[in-house]
Design an enzyme around this catalytic site. Sequence first.
Site, PDB file in Angstrom:
ATOM      1  N   LYS A   1     -17.620  31.010  30.419  1.00  0.00           N
ATOM      2  CA  LYS A   1     -18.925  30.237  30.878  1.00  0.00           C
ATOM      3  C   LYS A   1     -18.096  28.414  32.178  1.00  0.00           C
ATOM      4  CE  LYS A   1     -21.483  29.600  28.170  1.00  0.00           C
ATOM      5  NZ  LYS A   1     -20.319  30.686  26.842  1.00  0.00           N
TER       6      LYS A   1
ATOM      7  N   ARG B   1     -30.597  30.485  26.694  1.00  0.00           N
ATOM      8  CA  ARG B   1     -30.266  31.309  25.632  1.00  0.00           C
ATOM      9  C   ARG B   1     -31.006  32.599  25.056  1.00  0.00           C
ATOM     10  NH1 ARG B   1     -25.898  27.471  25.225  1.00  0.00           N
ATOM     11  NH2 ARG B   1     -24.639  28.543  23.343  1.00  0.00           N
TER      12      ARG B   1
ATOM     13  N   ARG C   1      -9.686  25.974  21.606  1.00  0.00           N
ATOM     14  CA  ARG C   1     -10.259  24.891  23.103  1.00  0.00           C
ATOM     15  C   ARG C   1      -9.597  23.725  22.573  1.00  0.00           C
ATOM     16  NH1 ARG C   1     -16.277  26.685  24.528  1.00  0.00           N
ATOM     17  NH2 ARG C   1     -16.728  26.521  22.152  1.00  0.00           N
TER      18      ARG C   1
ATOM     19  N   ARG D   1     -14.594  20.307  19.970  1.00  0.00           N
ATOM     20  CA  ARG D   1     -15.417  20.359  19.533  1.00  0.00           C
ATOM     21  C   ARG D   1     -15.398  20.420  17.947  1.00  0.00           C
ATOM     22  NH1 ARG D   1     -18.469  24.175  23.294  1.00  0.00           N
ATOM     23  NH2 ARG D   1     -19.799  24.408  21.834  1.00  0.00           N
TER      24      ARG D   1
ATOM     25  N   ARG E   1     -22.444  31.525  15.361  1.00  0.00           N
ATOM     26  CA  ARG E   1     -22.695  31.336  17.265  1.00  0.00           C
ATOM     27  C   ARG E   1     -22.522  32.503  18.158  1.00  0.00           C
ATOM     28  NH1 ARG E   1     -18.317  26.874  18.315  1.00  0.00           N
ATOM     29  NH2 ARG E   1     -18.787  27.389  20.401  1.00  0.00           N
TER      30      ARG E   1
HETATM   31  P1  ADP Z   1     -17.457  28.890  26.747  1.00  0.00           P
HETATM   32  O1  ADP Z   1     -17.925  27.583  28.480  1.00  0.00           O
HETATM   33  O2  ADP Z   1     -18.011  30.098  27.104  1.00  0.00           O
HETATM   34  O3  ADP Z   1     -17.179  29.104  26.275  1.00  0.00           O
HETATM   35  P2  ADP Z   1     -15.059  28.528  27.854  1.00  0.00           P
HETATM   36  O4  ADP Z   1     -14.991  27.716  29.180  1.00  0.00           O
HETATM   37  O5  ADP Z   1     -14.319  26.691  27.388  1.00  0.00           O
HETATM   38  O6  ADP Z   1     -15.737  28.996  27.319  1.00  0.00           O
HETATM   39  O7  ADP Z   1     -13.455  29.049  27.303  1.00  0.00           O
HETATM   40  C1  ADP Z   1     -12.916  29.146  25.872  1.00  0.00           C
HETATM   41  C2  ADP Z   1     -11.560  29.042  25.727  1.00  0.00           C
HETATM   42  O8  ADP Z   1     -10.692  30.196  26.448  1.00  0.00           O
HETATM   43  C3  ADP Z   1     -10.618  27.579  26.785  1.00  0.00           C
HETATM   44  O9  ADP Z   1      -9.967  27.177  26.086  1.00  0.00           O
HETATM   45  C4  ADP Z   1     -10.458  27.912  27.830  1.00  0.00           C
HETATM   46  O10 ADP Z   1      -9.261  27.070  28.353  1.00  0.00           O
HETATM   47  C5  ADP Z   1      -9.608  29.208  27.353  1.00  0.00           C
HETATM   48  N1  ADP Z   1     -10.392  30.788  28.113  1.00  0.00           N
HETATM   49  C6  ADP Z   1     -11.302  30.797  30.076  1.00  0.00           C
HETATM   50  N2  ADP Z   1     -11.461  31.401  30.284  1.00  0.00           N
HETATM   51  C7  ADP Z   1     -10.129  32.204  29.418  1.00  0.00           C
HETATM   52  C8  ADP Z   1      -9.697  33.601  30.070  1.00  0.00           C
HETATM   53  N3  ADP Z   1     -10.352  34.118  31.561  1.00  0.00           N
HETATM   54  N4  ADP Z   1      -8.188  34.004  29.851  1.00  0.00           N
HETATM   55  C9  ADP Z   1      -7.921  33.269  28.234  1.00  0.00           C
HETATM   56  N5  ADP Z   1      -8.399  32.164  27.872  1.00  0.00           N
HETATM   57  C10 ADP Z   1      -9.303  31.703  28.451  1.00  0.00           C
HETATM   58  P1  ADP Z   2     -19.907  27.702  23.990  1.00  0.00           P
HETATM   59  O1  ADP Z   2     -20.960  28.086  24.956  1.00  0.00           O
HETATM   60  O2  ADP Z   2     -19.430  27.653  22.868  1.00  0.00           O
HETATM   61  O3  ADP Z   2     -21.465  28.192  22.408  1.00  0.00           O
HETATM   62  P2  ADP Z   2     -22.308  25.357  24.147  1.00  0.00           P
HETATM   63  O4  ADP Z   2     -21.166  23.867  25.088  1.00  0.00           O
HETATM   64  O5  ADP Z   2     -22.490  26.336  25.171  1.00  0.00           O
HETATM   65  O6  ADP Z   2     -20.991  26.580  23.238  1.00  0.00           O
HETATM   66  O7  ADP Z   2     -23.419  25.240  23.410  1.00  0.00           O
HETATM   67  C1  ADP Z   2     -22.845  24.638  21.985  1.00  0.00           C
HETATM   68  C2  ADP Z   2     -24.358  24.036  21.143  1.00  0.00           C
HETATM   69  O8  ADP Z   2     -25.124  23.641  21.886  1.00  0.00           O
HETATM   70  C3  ADP Z   2     -24.539  25.729  20.240  1.00  0.00           C
HETATM   71  O9  ADP Z   2     -24.181  26.002  19.774  1.00  0.00           O
HETATM   72  C4  ADP Z   2     -26.090  25.581  20.796  1.00  0.00           C
HETATM   73  O10 ADP Z   2     -26.172  24.796  19.016  1.00  0.00           O
HETATM   74  C5  ADP Z   2     -26.389  24.428  21.637  1.00  0.00           C
HETATM   75  N1  ADP Z   2     -27.289  24.513  22.571  1.00  0.00           N
HETATM   76  C6  ADP Z   2     -26.252  24.601  24.489  1.00  0.00           C
HETATM   77  N2  ADP Z   2     -27.450  25.400  24.704  1.00  0.00           N
HETATM   78  C7  ADP Z   2     -28.372  25.568  24.397  1.00  0.00           C
HETATM   79  C8  ADP Z   2     -29.718  26.462  24.809  1.00  0.00           C
HETATM   80  N3  ADP Z   2     -29.773  26.680  25.786  1.00  0.00           N
HETATM   81  N4  ADP Z   2     -30.244  26.903  23.613  1.00  0.00           N
HETATM   82  C9  ADP Z   2     -30.082  26.466  22.422  1.00  0.00           C
HETATM   83  N5  ADP Z   2     -29.447  25.894  21.822  1.00  0.00           N
HETATM   84  C10 ADP Z   2     -28.422  26.155  22.317  1.00  0.00           C
END
Ligand code: ADP
Ligand code: ADP
Length: 219
Positions: A13, A88, A127, A161, A172
């Site tokens: 995302k 979420r 990541r 992170r 998660r």
């Molecule tokens: P999210 O915001 O949904 O938690 P991220 O955009 O941070 O996910 O992506 C998670 C990890 O996977 C990052 O290290 C990113 O560089 C990698 N990643 C994202 N999209 C892809 C993909 N299509 N194929 C392989 N790795 C990816």
């Molecule tokens: P990822 O896409 O890898 O799950 P985020 O950066 O979106 O990570 O979120 C990290 C943490 O922040 C989540 O595990 C949760 O604890 C909190 N968080 C983020 N967005 C929300 C939301 N919309 N509602 C509740 N908790 C949230």
Amino acid sequence: MKLILLGPPGAGKGTQAKRIERDYGLVQLSTGDMLRAAVAAGTEVGRQAGEVMAAGRLVPDEIVVSIIGERIVLPDCAKGFILDGFPRTVAQAESLDRLLAEKERRIDRVIEIAVDVAALVERISGRFSCTRCGAAYHDRFNRPQVEGVCDVCGGAEFTRRQDDNADTVAARLKAYREETAPLLPYYAARGVLRSVDGMADIDEVTRQLRSAIDGSGDN
Ligand code: ADP
Ligand code: ADP
Ligand code: ZN
């Protein structure tokens, strides 16, 4: 254009939101980034959210809804925004609908980034991101073009992170399954849901996203 990117942790995302933000002139609104900033700054919200985040659970709806409610009325959101990590829960989605309805607005598109759960632990544990601009990288799948230098801003410092460890990831993913996945039928019923193949490489996912966005009406 008001867009939601939906998908489990590690789906891509944030990576895609940054690309779409640049291409379409929209603002990326990541509640995760906002909450981490609040924790780092030691604000009241940060104190309330820090422990919950470290355990991989969801922060209470009231907190994130109020953060987003204050954010989407700022001038830089006038052209539109990409929500990354919000809503979420169904309660958050309902609150968002109410906030937008007050301004006679609504969400134009919700795009699911569909991925195999088996791929997520590896995605999340590899990541890292640029400390200065937040660009996302991966040890295996997406290294900077020049080792140690951010492709986007030239920064040379990177961060990982604290919650990107195997234990927290399990919590998660459970939170996603139980509390966030019900948003898929919620938005499907409103006719705004599309899905892209999040297992494809990063450029291909961006192409699919663009066509899902370009095929939507604006409001
Ligand atoms: P999210 O915001 O949904 O938690 P991220 O955009 O941070 O996910 O992506 C998670 C990890 O996977 C990052 O290290 C990113 O560089 C990698 N990643 C994202 N999209 C892809 C993909 N299509 N194929 C392989 N790795 C990816
Ligand atoms: P990822 O896409 O890898 O799950 P985020 O950066 O979106 O990570 O979120 C990290 C943490 O922040 C989540 O595990 C949760 O604890 C909190 N968080 C983020 N967005 C929300 C939301 N919309 N509602 C509740 N908790 C949230
Ligand atoms: Zn950078």
